[in-house]
Design an enzyme around this catalytic site. Structure first.
Site, PDB file in Angstrom:
ATOM      1  N   THR A  97      41.338  38.619  71.567  1.00 48.82           N
ATOM      2  CA  THR A  97      40.594  39.546  72.424  1.00 48.82           C
ATOM      3  C   THR A  97      41.292  39.669  73.772  1.00 48.82           C
ATOM      4  O   THR A  97      42.156  38.850  74.116  1.00 48.82           O
ATOM      5  CB  THR A  97      39.145  39.048  72.654  1.00 48.82           C
ATOM      6  OG1 THR A  97      39.192  37.765  73.270  1.00 48.82           O
ATOM      7  CG2 THR A  97      38.377  38.959  71.350  1.00 48.82           C
ATOM      8  N   LYS A 126      45.208  34.097  76.596  1.00 47.48           N
ATOM      9  CA  LYS A 126      45.549  33.009  77.535  1.00 47.48           C
ATOM     10  C   LYS A 126      44.349  32.566  78.370  1.00 47.48           C
ATOM     11  O   LYS A 126      44.265  31.411  78.788  1.00 47.48           O
ATOM     12  CB  LYS A 126      46.639  33.468  78.512  1.00 47.48           C
ATOM     13  CG  LYS A 126      47.910  33.947  77.845  1.00 47.48           C
ATOM     14  CD  LYS A 126      48.829  34.633  78.857  1.00 47.48           C
ATOM     15  CE  LYS A 126      49.914  35.417  78.183  1.00 47.48           C
ATOM     16  NZ  LYS A 126      49.504  36.708  77.618  1.00 47.48           N
ATOM     17  N   GLY A 207      57.068  51.183  76.419  1.00 45.98           N
ATOM     18  CA  GLY A 207      56.016  50.357  75.827  1.00 45.98           C
ATOM     19  C   GLY A 207      56.190  48.876  76.129  1.00 45.98           C
ATOM     20  O   GLY A 207      55.561  48.016  75.505  1.00 45.98           O
ATOM     21  N   GLU A 210      52.478  46.852  80.324  1.00 50.35           N
ATOM     22  CA  GLU A 210      51.097  47.249  80.019  1.00 50.35           C
ATOM     23  C   GLU A 210      50.661  48.357  80.973  1.00 50.35           C
ATOM     24  O   GLU A 210      51.314  48.582  81.994  1.00 50.35           O
ATOM     25  CB  GLU A 210      50.167  46.046  80.205  1.00 50.35           C
ATOM     26  CG  GLU A 210      50.431  44.977  79.165  1.00 50.35           C
ATOM     27  CD  GLU A 210      49.438  43.833  79.278  1.00 50.35           C
ATOM     28  OE1 GLU A 210      48.362  44.015  79.869  1.00 50.35           O
ATOM     29  OE2 GLU A 210      49.767  42.761  78.745  1.00 50.35           O
ATOM     30  N   ASP A 221      51.342  36.289  85.193  1.00 50.18           N
ATOM     31  CA  ASP A 221      51.520  36.062  83.757  1.00 50.18           C
ATOM     32  C   ASP A 221      52.517  34.910  83.539  1.00 50.18           C
ATOM     33  O   ASP A 221      52.285  34.023  82.708  1.00 50.18           O
ATOM     34  CB  ASP A 221      52.029  37.351  83.085  1.00 50.18           C
ATOM     35  CG  ASP A 221      52.247  37.158  81.594  1.00 50.18           C
ATOM     36  OD1 ASP A 221      51.239  37.066  80.862  1.00 50.18           O
ATOM     37  OD2 ASP A 221      53.414  37.064  81.162  1.00 50.18           O
ATOM     38  N   LYS A 225      51.700  31.100  81.808  1.00 49.63           N
ATOM     39  CA  LYS A 225      52.484  30.484  80.724  1.00 49.63           C
ATOM     40  C   LYS A 225      53.079  29.154  81.186  1.00 49.63           C
ATOM     41  O   LYS A 225      53.097  28.173  80.442  1.00 49.63           O
ATOM     42  CB  LYS A 225      53.584  31.446  80.274  1.00 49.63           C
ATOM     43  CG  LYS A 225      53.026  32.666  79.537  1.00 49.63           C
ATOM     44  CD  LYS A 225      54.087  33.731  79.343  1.00 49.63           C
ATOM     45  CE  LYS A 225      53.505  34.977  78.695  1.00 49.63           C
ATOM     46  NZ  LYS A 225      54.373  36.146  78.867  1.00 49.63           N
TER      47      LYS A 225
HETATM   48  N1  LIG Z   1      50.205  42.738  73.606  1.00 50.99           N
HETATM   49  C1  LIG Z   1      51.050  41.719  73.494  1.00 50.99           C
HETATM   50  O1  LIG Z   1      52.246  41.893  73.195  1.00 50.99           O
HETATM   51  C2  LIG Z   1      50.552  40.306  73.685  1.00 50.99           C
HETATM   52  C3  LIG Z   1      51.443  39.228  73.569  1.00 50.99           C
HETATM   53  C4  LIG Z   1      50.946  37.912  73.690  1.00 50.99           C
HETATM   54  C5  LIG Z   1      49.607  37.702  73.979  1.00 50.99           C
HETATM   55  N2  LIG Z   1      48.765  38.777  74.139  1.00 50.99           N
HETATM   56  C6  LIG Z   1      47.346  38.513  74.382  1.00 50.99           C
HETATM   57  O2  LIG Z   1      46.658  38.816  73.170  1.00 50.99           O
HETATM   58  C7  LIG Z   1      45.358  39.347  73.442  1.00 50.99           C
HETATM   59  C8  LIG Z   1      45.212  40.704  72.754  1.00 50.99           C
HETATM   60  O3  LIG Z   1      46.183  41.600  73.279  1.00 50.99           O
HETATM   61  P1  LIG Z   1      46.182  43.142  72.847  1.00 50.99           P
HETATM   62  O4  LIG Z   1      47.387  43.732  73.462  1.00 50.99           O
HETATM   63  O5  LIG Z   1      45.942  43.247  71.395  1.00 50.99           O
HETATM   64  O6  LIG Z   1      44.861  43.643  73.627  1.00 50.99           O
HETATM   65  P2  LIG Z   1      44.043  44.988  73.389  1.00 50.99           P
HETATM   66  O7  LIG Z   1      44.890  45.992  72.682  1.00 50.99           O
HETATM   67  O8  LIG Z   1      43.436  45.332  74.703  1.00 50.99           O
HETATM   68  O9  LIG Z   1      42.869  44.559  72.372  1.00 50.99           O
HETATM   69  C9  LIG Z   1      41.836  43.712  72.759  1.00 50.99           C
HETATM   70  C10 LIG Z   1      40.788  43.691  71.658  1.00 50.99           C
HETATM   71  O10 LIG Z   1      39.782  42.735  72.037  1.00 50.99           O
HETATM   72  C11 LIG Z   1      38.538  43.281  71.619  1.00 50.99           C
HETATM   73  N3  LIG Z   1      37.436  42.668  72.327  1.00 50.99           N
HETATM   74  C12 LIG Z   1      37.131  42.709  73.645  1.00 50.99           C
HETATM   75  N4  LIG Z   1      35.984  42.012  73.858  1.00 50.99           N
HETATM   76  C13 LIG Z   1      35.586  41.530  72.655  1.00 50.99           C
HETATM   77  C14 LIG Z   1      34.482  40.748  72.214  1.00 50.99           C
HETATM   78  N5  LIG Z   1      33.559  40.300  73.070  1.00 50.99           N
HETATM   79  N6  LIG Z   1      34.387  40.453  70.887  1.00 50.99           N
HETATM   80  C15 LIG Z   1      35.310  40.880  70.006  1.00 50.99           C
HETATM   81  N7  LIG Z   1      36.375  41.637  70.363  1.00 50.99           N
HETATM   82  C16 LIG Z   1      36.501  41.958  71.672  1.00 50.99           C
HETATM   83  C17 LIG Z   1      38.658  44.764  71.918  1.00 50.99           C
HETATM   84  O11 LIG Z   1      37.620  45.432  71.208  1.00 50.99           O
HETATM   85  P3  LIG Z   1      37.415  47.025  71.238  1.00 50.99           P
HETATM   86  O12 LIG Z   1      38.443  47.530  70.256  1.00 50.99           O
HETATM   87  O13 LIG Z   1      36.020  47.201  70.773  1.00 50.99           O
HETATM   88  O14 LIG Z   1      37.659  47.449  72.640  1.00 50.99           O
HETATM   89  C18 LIG Z   1      40.082  45.014  71.400  1.00 50.99           C
HETATM   90  O15 LIG Z   1      40.017  45.266  70.012  1.00 50.99           O
HETATM   91  C19 LIG Z   1      45.245  39.436  74.973  1.00 50.99           C
HETATM   92  O16 LIG Z   1      44.538  38.321  75.413  1.00 50.99           O
HETATM   93  C20 LIG Z   1      46.697  39.398  75.453  1.00 50.99           C
HETATM   94  O17 LIG Z   1      46.825  38.821  76.730  1.00 50.99           O
HETATM   95  C21 LIG Z   1      49.204  40.065  73.989  1.00 50.99           C
END
Ligand SMILES: NC(=O)c1ccc[n+]([C@@H]2O[C@H](COP(=O)([O-])OP(=O)(O)OC[C@H]3O[C@@H](n4cnc5c(N)ncnc54)[C@H](OP(=O)(O)O)[C@@H]3O)[C@@H](O)[C@H]2O)c1
Length: 343
Positions: A97, A126, A207, A210, A221, A225
């Site tokens: 999430t 994180k 891309g 963010e 960030d 880490k």
């Molecule tokens: N993007 C990367 O490359 C990357 C790399 C390493 C770590 N991360 C970490 O991984 C996590 C996800 O990243 P992301 O890029 O996939 O984020 P994202 O695209 O913003 O997706 C976040 C998801 O979390 C869901 N969410 C929010 N509140 C929730 C709740 N209470 N219950 C269930 N689901 C909930 C959202 O739901 P809705 O669809 O309903 O809005 C959405 O589906 C983040 O914490 C980020 O810091 C990301």
């Protein structure tokens, strides 16, 4: 082949979707090489979730499950992890999430509930780890469960795996890391004359950055880490307040260009160093000589270097840092919970 392992995915954004695609792609490898049969039972979003009792039904959408006619049949408005846990046989929670580093929510509540209910946890988020890493690790230990977070500490770059397993027994004298792809991309472009805003715009277009890159460019960030690496690998008990943090937003292009012209490189470095008995942790733009192990880590790439007493200097670079790289790190952590521990 062991019996199917239930998987619940919390968060269906870029990482969650990439994780589901990977489950599909790798299901045969998981079975044949690791004897693992992962069964995706539910996918949770912020306002409900998809759930299925049929094998491979959720995976069959390959990360494109929506509220259209097919998805609507599986959609349960208002479904939450707390409602789901008492009804399901324990397996592994995959926590993806969106992350809040002040409150840790919603991931913190998810991880606590899952561990209390007997589920292993792998997380890319994180926030929960920044707020209560020790509490979560203690809870996991008490319940004889695994809590793994390689995806939260630089995605596919193996920072914790190297620090915890490969360097076991060595004293780590210092750690230096380029831990954020967005800032490294911006600085690399600035070294070739681009202005900060221009380089950030490019990073967004590709891309890499963010939509809101504040935590990246202000150094937080990297600090998060570094904190997780310090506390997990070195056994420290740092909080974010213990880390001196300087980002890259005020750096003039001329400083980056001058570094390159002198045969050096300007990088945002997260650094833990030992002075006497104390460790110091900081994040700051730093000029690296050509001889530095991270000198050639350019663009959106990342790297980490550990200086040790008995194993010399050990450096790892590369590793995809996009959602697919993070999803692969989550899968790697699951494999290492179930497959390696049964060897
Ligand atoms: N993007 C990367 O490359 C990357 C790399 C390493 C770590 N991360 C970490 O991984 C996590 C996800 O990243 P992301 O890029 O996939 O984020 P994202 O695209 O913003 O997706 C976040 C998801 O979390 C869901 N969410 C929010 N509140 C929730 C709740 N209470 N219950 C269930 N689901 C909930 C959202 O739901 P809705 O669809 O309903 O809005 C959405 O589906 C983040 O914490 C980020 O810091 C990301």
């Amino acid at each position: 082949m062991r019996s199917p392992i239930p998987v619940v995915l919390a968060g269906y954004g870029s990482v969650g979707r990439a994780f589901v695609s990977l489950l599909c792609e790798k299901s045969e490898t998981l079975r044949s090489r690791y004897g693992l049969d992962l069964w995706l039972r539910a996918i949770l979003k912020s306002d409900g979730g998809f759930i299925s009792d049929s094998r491979n039904e959720l995976e069959s959408f390959r990360g494109r499950l929506g509220r259209g006619p097919a998805g609507a049949r599986l959609w349960r408005p208002g479904l939450t992890l707390k409602l789901l846990l008492p009804t399901a046989k324990p397996g592994v929670l995959v926590e993806c999430t969106s992350s809040d580093i002040r409150t840790g929510e919603p991931g913190l509540g998810h991880i606590r509930s899952a561990l209390k209910a007997g589920w292993h946890v792998v997380t890319a988020s994180k926030g929960p780890l920044v707020v209560d890493l020790n509490g979560l690790r203690q809870l996991a230990r008490k319940k004889h469960l695994s809590l793994k977070y390689g995806a939260a500490t630089a995605a596919a770059l193996p920072t914790l795996d190297v620090g915890v397993y490969s360097l076991a027994g060595a004293e780590i004298l210092s750690v230096e890391g380029i831990l954020n792809g967005t800032t490294n991309y911006i600085l690399t472009r600035m070294q070739h004359g681009a202005g900060y805003e221009e380089a950030l715009r490019e990073a967004r277009e590709k891309g890499i950055a963010e939509r809101n890159p504040t935590l990246d460019v202000e150094g937080w960030d990297t600090a998060v880490k570094l904190l997780l690496i310090a506390n997990s690998v070195l056994g420290l008990n740092l909080t974010l307040r213990d880390i001196q943090v300087e980002g890259i937003t005020r750096l003039p292009t001329r400083k980056a260009v001058a570094a390159r012209e002198e045969g050096k490189a300007l990088k945002l470095i997260g650094r833990i160093s030992k002075s006497g008995l104390r460790y110091k942790a900081e994040v700051a733009p730093s000029i690296l000589d050509r001889s530095h192990p991270l000198f050639g880590v350019d663009g959106a790439s990342k790297g980490i270097t550990f200086a040790t007493d008995t194993m010399g200097t050990v450096t790892v670079t590369g590793g995809k840092s996009d959602p697919r790289g993070a999803a692969a790190a989550l899968l790697k952590d699951i494999i290492n919970i179930f497959a390696v521990s049964s060897n």
